[in-house]
Design an enzyme around this catalytic site. Structure first.
Site, mmCIF file in Angstrom:
data_model
loop_
_atom_site.group_PDB
_atom_site.id
_atom_site.type_symbol
_atom_site.label_atom_id
_atom_site.label_comp_id
_atom_site.label_asym_id
_atom_site.label_seq_id
_atom_site.Cartn_x
_atom_site.Cartn_y
_atom_site.Cartn_z
ATOM 1 N N HIS A 1 -3.180 6.327 4.245
ATOM 2 C CA HIS A 1 -1.774 6.561 4.595
ATOM 3 C C HIS A 1 -1.338 7.925 4.065
ATOM 4 C CE1 HIS A 1 -1.753 2.457 5.685
ATOM 5 N NE2 HIS A 1 -0.952 1.928 4.779
ATOM 6 N N CYS B 1 0.808 -1.227 0.000
ATOM 7 C CA CYS B 1 0.000 0.000 0.000
ATOM 8 C C CYS B 1 0.841 1.277 0.000
ATOM 9 C CB CYS B 1 -0.949 -0.001 1.201
ATOM 10 S SG CYS B 1 -0.195 -0.540 2.752
#
Lengths: 343, 343
Positions: A241, A130
């Site tokens: 994130h 990710c």
């Protein structure tokens, strides 16, 4: 030939698996049949796809017979076992685990960056980490414009990067409860804290997450010698994130050219007017598709230095959406083949 | 001569002011008289110092008559007004605001790093920015051992870096409440989020906090040309700032030598056994005095590259404790003068 694909999702009940189901439902891929698969522990539940209730069944060697596309998000061990079986059954496997990412025989794909690496015949295609996906989507247009000499990155990774169990652990902590023995917990209390550890430590003091960011970035950008200097940190954020990135480019940065390159880049949404309070944050990015980029700053000391702030939904672009976007490329190719095969 | 100093604290009721009171109480400084000062708005409250109740009074030009030591933490405007008055009255002023830090006539002091810069006669001494203090305490021993060529830093700054009002805003958000109109709020919701903005934006896209980290680090380390590349980020942590730092040193890093240098460094606590789960975090550092350092890593690409993770209590070492430590140096010097003046 039938009107759609037979699709299997292995690990459908996890945080990424559920998001795979959502993003697949929103995709143009016609699905003739959907098999929701899980380890025996996860089997028995029911999930909804495009208005149909589908039961989750335990994966067996027969699960992949006739399947054209298999999306995997059940961890490295499950991928190791089931991916070769699915490919032998004739399926494309898009694997969200780390198991095959650094295998030189396996393509590691971010559709905006290296779609040309997708093989011609059904194979395992690895979905990157990710933190890596959102970084390379932002880096690729800058590399194309200026060249890329060196990457420094500090991450602010959300609890859901550790899966649904990570999200639940944070929620339990925030609600003032104690995480029950046996349940997943972060290496330290995450609520009210930041933890400079994602994944396990390696012998030289890097975490495996940091190593992934180095090797996967090099592989996707096809820059095997690119120095990448990451520090990966968990923060008490549910989803999305954030990354503070400093780039040393191959030539002097022109900030306006960098902006233009990013604005034109597929998958990127530039939100960069800090004077007006406009820059991306996790709460903004969660639930959305783009890789959000802001806080572009020319370095005060090095004409080749560029700062940027990159935020994306780690469950969507960082995992499920990227996998489904790869599947869409395969779907488009199939349509193209069909068109070519018309009389 | 009396047995102790007359001490004034301006801004005693704020988050840093309260911590100044605590750390002063724990210090070896003998206090003959303590004047707790505030703007008229903050006056009237009562606070406890070494078992005595003391009323907070509104600051006036007469407040500093006979005062030997004045600790200021009431913002730049208050410091601008009152610091020269206090110095004219004969007091040492240790000022936690940013007002005089970059004044070439004013010493910017971190006791472990540049105590030799303290002037001989009562003057304003500036206390650096919280993010800068903890960084330079960790950098100084590495600079002494290897030389320092370049600094890359991403911060994870706590809500209390914005004062008691910041802490309160985070607590209100975490409790599910709305921050009331008129109350302090962060530029975005902080709970469940990270915000790449501390302080205001400057015309070139740096924040003032980032500029402080550049200029103050250069001044304290006496390296006016040192390239410092900061990104300052607010995280939903109550107290203690964390920093992911990557250094490019002047010579090849030997990790063991770096460890020895940090272990021997004043003010540093090395906690670096990641395999055993040992590294500093905000929850560990809050309420403690040291600058905690961990996650020392030699870079995989550059022999001069070193990663470290630095955490410290921003209210203590990042503000109040550093100020009181400066005061202790003045106190020790006075004792030495007294000793020298003995027959």
């Amino acid at each position: 030939m039938s009107a759609g694909w037979s699709v299997a999702i292995l690990g459908a009940t996890g945080a990424v698996g559920r998001t795979m189901l959502e993003t697949l439902a929103d995709s143009p891929i016609a699905v003739r049949e959907l098999r929701l698969l899980a380890t025996p522990r996860g089997a028995g539940r029911t999930m909804t796809f495009r208005g149909n209730e589908i039961s989750v069944t335990a994966v067996t060697p027969e699960s992949f017979a006739g399947v054209e596309l298999a999306l995997f998000s059940a961890g490295a061990a499950a991928s190791e076992t089931w991916a070769p079986i699915a490919v032998r059954a004739g399926a494309w496997v898009i694997d969200n685990s780390s198991r095959f990412r650094m295998d030189p025989e396996v393509a590691l794909i971010v559709p905006e960056v290296n779609p040309h690496r997708i093989p011609d015949e059904p194979a395992i295609i690895a979905n990157p980490n990710c933190s890596t996906i959102q970084m390379v989507v932002a880096l690729a247009p800058l590399h194309a414009r200026f060249g890329l000499a060196e990457v420094f990155v500090a991450t602010y990774q959300s609890a859901s990067g550790a899966g649904g169990k990570g999200l639940q652990a944070l929620e339990t902590e925030l609600a003032g409860g104690a995480v029950e023995p046996g349940s997943y917990r972060f290496p330290r209390r995450l609520a009210g804290n930041v933890i400079p550890q994602c994944d396990v430590f390696l012998s030289d003091g890097y975490t495996r997450e940091e190593e992934k960011m180095v090797h996967e970035t090099q592989k996707i950008l096809d820059l095997p010698e690119l120095p990448v200097h990451p520090t990966c940190v968990r923060v008490p954020v549910p989803v999305a994130h954030s990354e503070a990135i400093y780039l040393r480019l191959g030539s002097a940065v022109n900030l306006e050219s960098a902006r233009i390159a990013l604005q034109a880049a597929p998958g990127v949404r530039l939100l960069d007017d800090p004077g007006a309070g406009e820059y991306p944050t996790a709460d903004l990015a969660a639930g959305t598709d783009p890789v959000w980029v802001g806080r572009l700053r020319a370095d005060r000391y090095d004409p080749r230095g560029l700062h940027l702030w990159v935020v994306s939904d780690n469950l969507r672009k960082g995992a499920a959406l990227n996998a489904v976007q790869i599947a869409c490329l395969l779907w488009d190719r199939r349509s193209a083949d069909l068109t070519r095969s018309l009389p």
